[in-house]
Design a protein around this motif. Structure first.
Motif, PDB file in Angstrom:
ATOM      1  N   ASN A  88      87.651  59.510  25.720  1.00 45.15           N
ATOM      2  CA  ASN A  88      86.512  59.259  24.838  1.00 45.15           C
ATOM      3  C   ASN A  88      85.209  59.422  25.603  1.00 45.15           C
ATOM      4  O   ASN A  88      85.198  59.534  26.818  1.00 45.15           O
ATOM      5  N   VAL A 112      81.236  57.777  25.910  1.00 45.18           N
ATOM      6  CA  VAL A 112      80.308  56.701  25.573  1.00 45.18           C
ATOM      7  C   VAL A 112      78.908  57.171  25.940  1.00 45.18           C
ATOM      8  O   VAL A 112      78.672  57.579  27.069  1.00 45.18           O
ATOM      9  N   LEU A 127      79.083  57.285  15.135  1.00 46.09           N
ATOM     10  CA  LEU A 127      80.269  58.144  15.170  1.00 46.09           C
ATOM     11  C   LEU A 127      80.933  58.087  16.541  1.00 46.09           C
ATOM     12  O   LEU A 127      80.257  58.047  17.559  1.00 46.09           O
ATOM     13  N   LYS A 128      82.253  58.106  16.531  1.00 46.93           N
ATOM     14  CA  LYS A 128      83.027  58.080  17.767  1.00 46.93           C
ATOM     15  C   LYS A 128      83.189  59.511  18.281  1.00 46.93           C
ATOM     16  O   LYS A 128      83.528  60.417  17.517  1.00 46.93           O
ATOM     17  N   LEU A 129      82.937  59.703  19.585  1.00 46.73           N
ATOM     18  CA  LEU A 129      83.121  60.996  20.230  1.00 46.73           C
ATOM     19  C   LEU A 129      84.352  60.936  21.122  1.00 46.73           C
ATOM     20  O   LEU A 129      84.503  60.012  21.918  1.00 46.73           O
ATOM     21  N   LEU A 130      85.226  61.924  20.980  1.00 53.30           N
ATOM     22  CA  LEU A 130      86.472  61.954  21.743  1.00 53.30           C
ATOM     23  C   LEU A 130      86.598  63.260  22.515  1.00 53.30           C
ATOM     24  O   LEU A 130      86.099  64.299  22.079  1.00 53.30           O
ATOM     25  N   ILE A 168      83.767  65.064  17.245  1.00 53.53           N
ATOM     26  CA  ILE A 168      83.448  63.899  16.416  1.00 53.53           C
ATOM     27  C   ILE A 168      84.731  63.464  15.710  1.00 53.53           C
ATOM     28  O   ILE A 168      85.460  64.296  15.167  1.00 53.53           O
ATOM     29  N   ASP A 169      84.994  62.173  15.698  1.00 52.82           N
ATOM     30  CA  ASP A 169      86.151  61.644  14.972  1.00 52.82           C
ATOM     31  C   ASP A 169      85.724  61.411  13.521  1.00 52.82           C
ATOM     32  O   ASP A 169      85.370  60.305  13.133  1.00 52.82           O
ATOM     33  N   ARG A 179      87.592  58.736  11.629  1.00 57.20           N
ATOM     34  CA  ARG A 179      87.384  57.389  12.178  1.00 57.20           C
ATOM     35  C   ARG A 179      88.684  56.622  12.437  1.00 57.20           C
ATOM     36  O   ARG A 179      88.719  55.409  12.319  1.00 57.20           O
ATOM     37  N   GLN A 180      89.753  57.355  12.793  1.00 54.95           N
ATOM     38  CA  GLN A 180      91.029  56.708  13.086  1.00 54.95           C
ATOM     39  C   GLN A 180      91.735  57.285  14.301  1.00 54.95           C
ATOM     40  O   GLN A 180      92.788  56.804  14.688  1.00 54.95           O
ATOM     41  N   GLY A 207      92.665  58.365  18.192  1.00 55.18           N
ATOM     42  CA  GLY A 207      92.601  57.697  19.477  1.00 55.18           C
ATOM     43  C   GLY A 207      93.346  58.476  20.534  1.00 55.18           C
ATOM     44  O   GLY A 207      94.004  59.483  20.250  1.00 55.18           O
ATOM     45  N   GLU A 208      93.256  58.005  21.758  1.00 56.98           N
ATOM     46  CA  GLU A 208      93.878  58.683  22.894  1.00 56.98           C
ATOM     47  C   GLU A 208      95.368  58.884  22.656  1.00 56.98           C
ATOM     48  O   GLU A 208      96.066  57.979  22.222  1.00 56.98           O
TER      49      GLU A 208
END
Length: 90
Positions: free
Chosen positions: A9, A11, A22-25, A44-45, A48-49, A51-52
């Motif tokens: 991810n 930060v 928004l979550k960046l992965l 961009i996720d 929104r679900q 993960g690694e």
């Protein structure tokens, strides 16, 4: 669209206004045999679900932010979904 695996991810203390919330992965693109292909990308996720370790499918460029329902989002890649099963017929 293409397949990738979430490997990390990102930060950011400062980011473009269109990316706030928004979550960046970090996603490693994969070939048809689920082997690494090319360099990892920041995505961009949009669902929104993610993960690694998740196997995901992504869209590039403008299409990457379509699920966000925003006029313009700064993005090169966006996660469109999590893959539950992946099979290629020989």
């Amino acid at each position: 669209m293409y397949v990738g695996k979430v490997i990390g991810n990102v930060v950011c203390t400062q980011k473009d206004e269109s990316l706030k919330g928004l979550k960046l992965l970090v996603v490693q693109p994969l070939n048809d045999h689920l082997e690494p292909k090319g360099k990892p990308v920041i995505a961009i996720d949009t669902i929104r679900q993610s993960g690694e370790g998740d196997l995901v499918y992504l869209a590039k460029s403008k299409e990457s932010s379509l699920p966000l329902d925003q006029e313009l989002t700064a993005s090169d890649a966006g996660i469109m979904g999590i893959i539950d099963h992946y099979h290629i017929k020989k």
